[in-house]
Scaffold this motif. Structure first.
Motif, short mmCIF file in Angstrom:
data_model
loop_
_atom_site.label_atom_id
_atom_site.label_comp_id
_atom_site.label_asym_id
_atom_site.label_seq_id
_atom_site.Cartn_x
_atom_site.Cartn_y
_atom_site.Cartn_z
N ASN A 404 0.83 -1.21 0.00
CA ASN A 404 0.00 0.00 0.00
C ASN A 404 0.86 1.26 0.00
O ASN A 404 0.57 2.22 -0.71
N LEU A 405 1.92 1.24 0.79
CA LEU A 405 2.79 2.42 0.85
C LEU A 405 3.59 2.58 -0.44
O LEU A 405 3.85 3.72 -0.88
N ASN A 406 3.97 1.49 -1.06
CA ASN A 406 4.65 1.59 -2.36
C ASN A 406 3.73 2.20 -3.41
O ASN A 406 4.16 3.01 -4.25
N ARG A 407 2.45 1.81 -3.39
CA ARG A 407 1.46 2.42 -4.30
C ARG A 407 1.32 3.90 -4.03
O ARG A 407 1.22 4.73 -4.94
N LEU A 408 1.31 4.26 -2.73
CA LEU A 408 1.21 5.67 -2.35
C LEU A 408 2.41 6.45 -2.88
O LEU A 408 2.26 7.56 -3.42
N MET A 409 3.60 5.89 -2.73
CA MET A 409 4.81 6.58 -3.17
C MET A 409 4.77 6.85 -4.68
O MET A 409 5.18 7.91 -5.14
N GLU A 410 4.25 5.91 -5.42
CA GLU A 410 4.16 6.08 -6.87
C GLU A 410 3.13 7.14 -7.24
O GLU A 410 3.38 8.03 -8.06
N ASN A 413 3.83 10.98 -7.00
CA ASN A 413 4.59 11.61 -8.08
C ASN A 413 3.87 11.62 -9.42
O ASN A 413 4.21 12.41 -10.29
N THR A 414 2.89 10.74 -9.58
CA THR A 414 2.25 10.62 -10.90
C THR A 414 0.77 10.95 -10.91
O THR A 414 0.23 11.29 -11.95
N GLY A 415 0.11 10.85 -9.76
CA GLY A 415 -1.34 10.95 -9.74
C GLY A 415 -1.85 12.30 -9.24
O GLY A 415 -1.10 13.20 -8.87
N SER A 416 -3.16 12.41 -9.23
CA SER A 416 -3.82 13.61 -8.72
C SER A 416 -4.08 13.45 -7.22
O SER A 416 -3.96 12.35 -6.66
N ILE A 417 -4.47 14.54 -6.60
CA ILE A 417 -4.84 14.48 -5.19
C ILE A 417 -6.01 13.54 -4.99
O ILE A 417 -6.06 12.76 -4.03
N GLY A 418 -6.97 13.58 -5.92
CA GLY A 418 -8.12 12.70 -5.83
C GLY A 418 -7.73 11.23 -5.88
O GLY A 418 -8.26 10.40 -5.12
N GLU A 419 -6.78 10.89 -6.75
CA GLU A 419 -6.33 9.50 -6.85
C GLU A 419 -5.62 9.06 -5.57
O GLU A 419 -5.79 7.93 -5.11
N VAL A 420 -4.83 9.95 -4.98
CA VAL A 420 -4.17 9.63 -3.71
C VAL A 420 -5.20 9.43 -2.61
O VAL A 420 -5.12 8.47 -1.83
N LEU A 421 -6.20 10.31 -2.55
CA LEU A 421 -7.24 10.18 -1.53
C LEU A 421 -8.02 8.89 -1.69
O LEU A 421 -8.32 8.19 -0.71
N LEU A 423 -7.01 6.10 -2.94
CA LEU A 423 -6.17 5.00 -2.50
C LEU A 423 -6.18 4.90 -0.98
O LEU A 423 -6.34 3.82 -0.41
N LEU A 424 -6.03 6.04 -0.30
CA LEU A 424 -5.94 6.02 1.16
C LEU A 424 -7.27 5.65 1.81
O LEU A 424 -7.29 5.00 2.85
N LEU A 425 -8.37 6.07 1.20
CA LEU A 425 -9.67 5.70 1.74
C LEU A 425 -9.92 4.20 1.61
O LEU A 425 -10.65 3.61 2.41
N GLU A 426 -9.28 3.61 0.60
CA GLU A 426 -9.39 2.16 0.41
C GLU A 426 -8.40 1.40 1.29
O GLU A 426 -8.76 0.45 1.99
N LYS A 428 -6.37 2.66 3.80
CA LYS A 428 -6.23 3.16 5.18
C LYS A 428 -4.76 3.10 5.65
O LYS A 428 -4.48 2.82 6.82
N THR A 429 -3.86 3.35 4.71
CA THR A 429 -2.41 3.30 5.00
C THR A 429 -1.73 4.51 4.37
O THR A 429 -1.32 4.45 3.22
N PRO A 430 -1.60 5.63 5.09
CA PRO A 430 -2.17 5.88 6.42
C PRO A 430 -3.65 6.22 6.32
O PRO A 430 -4.13 6.59 5.26
N ARG A 431 -4.29 6.14 7.45
CA ARG A 431 -5.72 6.44 7.48
C ARG A 431 -5.95 7.94 7.42
O ARG A 431 -5.23 8.70 8.07
N ALA A 432 -6.95 8.34 6.65
CA ALA A 432 -7.28 9.77 6.56
C ALA A 432 -7.83 10.25 7.90
O ALA A 432 -8.39 9.48 8.68
N SER A 433 -7.64 11.53 8.17
CA SER A 433 -8.18 12.09 9.40
C SER A 433 -9.70 12.03 9.38
O SER A 433 -10.32 11.92 8.32
#
Length: 585
Positions: A404-410, A413-421, A423-426, A428-433
């Motif tokens: 999950n963290l490797n996907r986040l790291m990628e 650098n390549t995705g939008s804020i929406g795509e990052v969010l 991923l994290l909502l799915e 939960k690594t790290p979990r959103a506030s």
């Protein structure tokens, strides 16, 4: 024999006065202007105390407390005093908690006075019984076993408990001498309590204050100048400047005549150049805190022209030699490539001070997590955000977490804020506030509904979240690097205490709290009776910015200046140094 410089002579005189106060058990305040060598005076004072009283204090199981506001400052003090056991050097929160933690009953008693949010927490937890009150990571919470305090709670409780005579005696028995570094940044309530309960009532504790109230630039919660109405604090001005060349020191002295400084090298010169945009013809920006500034494109042209002139004068514009301080918000986002992100928010403080919940989550949780993961500092990583990371019970959990963290790291650098969010909502690594999760639920719910059924408020909410989600996440990384001072540019963030060979300061608009033309006019005529805080906030940042340069100082005003303001500039920096429009040179 090497002849002492004027600055060295002034420093020696200040140190004599400090030692006299200690010998006579007097509280004191060392006012050390920019470049005066405040830390040197603090360290020399500590060394004198070690020499004179270390044996006595250690025999009585007492220490000299040296309170700081950063871990960096704490570590420097410990290193420069050889980690002597008589010195307790730590942050204000650690110092307060070292005393407070033994007063569990009183802490539980005072807990409801911490405000409505704590009243709600107490009610949700079923009340206060015999829970242990703790302070570790600074995350407030309460359950049936323990109560964890926020950083601000510790300072507030210290201010309250100092009013009890029994507690005052405890403080004196443990710390008969308390030195406070950067005193002007002390919480105002704690500062008032220290003066009332340890200074003016003659508790016997020697309070030593080191700092400069003209360098209070971090918000209204800080106290600024600390003084004693009873005259119990001896005031010592350190009239030295070891940083800047002679001409720059002269400007600072004209700005602040009540604390004149002597330069370190009387043979030095130092170049001072002042540019403004008054001759520019066109329509300036309007609308509240932008009024009077150049349009962004024109402001950028002026800055580039000034930089050209500086290079022609021999400036080395590399980041190690030159600092560009932007006291404006109409350019820095463009320069640092987070303009699209900045445009999502109505106020600069939403992103520069993490006032928005999304920005706070990105900067305080995601970016530190990514940094720790990249450096393989897993212990540090799991400290970030406390509950924002899952517990790993098996090897399978660890693999999922790593993937999950490797996907986040990628995606960073390549995705939008929406795509990052997403991923994290799915993952939960790290979990959103909690606030971000709630906002995302509301966004998804409204997005699925019919547009014509939305209220105006709901439409504005949808538009804002959509705009944030479409921005490339790379702009968040750029914003984080800017706030974290990894670039040659900055606003006021992190500038205090720093020094550079060359400094270019750009004064424009963009914050509703700063208006340089108004400040300069008030310098001339005096500020209105109800505007003292506003004036000092502007003046202090102006002073701090102008005092960073060692050799070359250039100011550019993209905000239009009145004749009165321009006259004040000429008075401070001398008419011969006010060059005018850079395009006329």
């Amino acid at each position: 024999m090497t002849r002492q410089s004027p600055a060295e002579q002034a420093s020696i005189e200040a140190l004599k006065q400090l030692r006299s106060c200690i010998d006579n058990n007097q509280c004191f305040r060392l006012e050390a202007g920019a470049g005066a060598g405040k830390t040197y005076s603090l360290i020399e004072t500590i060394k004198y105390l070690i020499e004179q009283r270390a044996s006595e204090f250690l025999l009585n199981e007492q220490q000299i407390a040296c309170i700081t506001y950063t871990n960096v400052a704490k570590d420097e003090i410990k290193d420069r005093t050889d980690h002597h056991p008589v010195i307790f050097a730590d942050t204000i929160h650690a110092f307060c908690w070292s005393i407070l933690q033994n007063y569990q009953i009183k802490l539980r008693e005072l807990l409801p006075s911490l405000g409505e949010r704590w009243e709600e927490r107490i009610k949700e937890a079923g009340g206060i019984a015999e829970q242990i009150v703790k302070y570790d990571l600074g995350y407030p919470r309460i359950n049936n076993r323990e109560i964890s305090l926020h950083h601000d709670d510790v300072v507030f409780l210290m201010a309250r408990i100092l009013s009890y005579p029994k507690f005052q005696k405890l403080v004196k028995s443990k710390f008969p001498i308390i030195l406070i570094d950067e005193y002007q940044d002390t919480d105002v309530h704690l500062a008032e309590s220290v003066v009332t309960n340890l200074v003016d009532n003659e508790s016997g504790v020697i309070i030593g204050l080191f700092g400069d109230h003209w360098q209070k630039i971090y918000g209204s919660a800080a106290c600024g100048l600390i003084s004693s109405k009873a005259g119990k604090i001896v005031e010592i001005g350190k009239k030295a400047n070891f940083r800047s060349d002679k001409n720059i020191v002269a400007c600072l002295n004209r700005m602040r005549p009540e604390l004149p400084q002597a330069e370190s090298n009387p043979q030095s010169q130092g170049a001072v150049r002042i540019f403004h945009s008054n001759l520019w013809v066109g329509t300036r920006r309007g609308g509240g805190h932008w009024t009077g500034d150049l349009p962004t494109a024109n402001a950028k042209e002026h800055i580039e022209k000034v930089k050209e002139l500086m290079v022609a004068d021999g400036w080395d514009m590399s980041p190690t030699k030159t600092k560009i301080l932007f006291l404006t918000n109409n350019l820095i986002a463009t320069e640092q490539n987070f303009k699209n992100l900045a445009d999502c928010f109505p106020y600069p403080d939403d992103y520069l001070k993490k006032g928005d919940k999304y920005i706070q989550f990105f900067i305080d949780i995601i970016e530190p997590t990514a940094s720790a993961f990249e450096r393989r500092e897993y212990g540090e990583l799991f400290q970030i955000g406390n509950k924002n990371h899952p517990s790993l019970q098996s090897q399978r959990d660890k693999k999922i977490w790593t993937d999950n963290l490797n996907r986040l790291m990628e995606l960073r650098n390549t995705g939008s804020i929406g795509e990052v969010l997403d991923l994290l909502l799915e993952s939960k690594t790290p979990r959103a506030s909690a606030k971000v999760e709630e906002s995302e639920r509301k966004f998804n719910l409204l997005s699925d509904g019919a547009a014509d059924s939305h209220s105006e408020e709901e439409k504005r909410f949808l538009e804002k979240i959509r705009s944030i989600r479409t921005v490339k996440y790379r702009e968040v990384i750029n914003l984080h690097e800017y706030i974290d001072e990894k670039t040659p540019f900055s606003t006021k963030h992190g500038v205090k205490g720093a020094e550079f060979d060359n400094v270019l300061v750009v004064f424009g608009r963009g914050w509703n709290q700063y208006n340089w033309n108004q400040m300069l006019e008030w310098m001339s005529d005096g500020y209105p009776a109800d505007k003292r805080e506003t004036f000092e906030r502007n003046r202090n940042l102006f002073y701090v910015s102008c005092s960073r340069a060692k050799h070359n100082l250039t100011l550019l005003f993209t905000q239009e200046l009145s004749q009165k303001a321009l006259s004040m500039i000429q008075k401070i920096f001398e008419t011969r140094n006010v060059i005018g429009d850079p395009f006329e040179q």
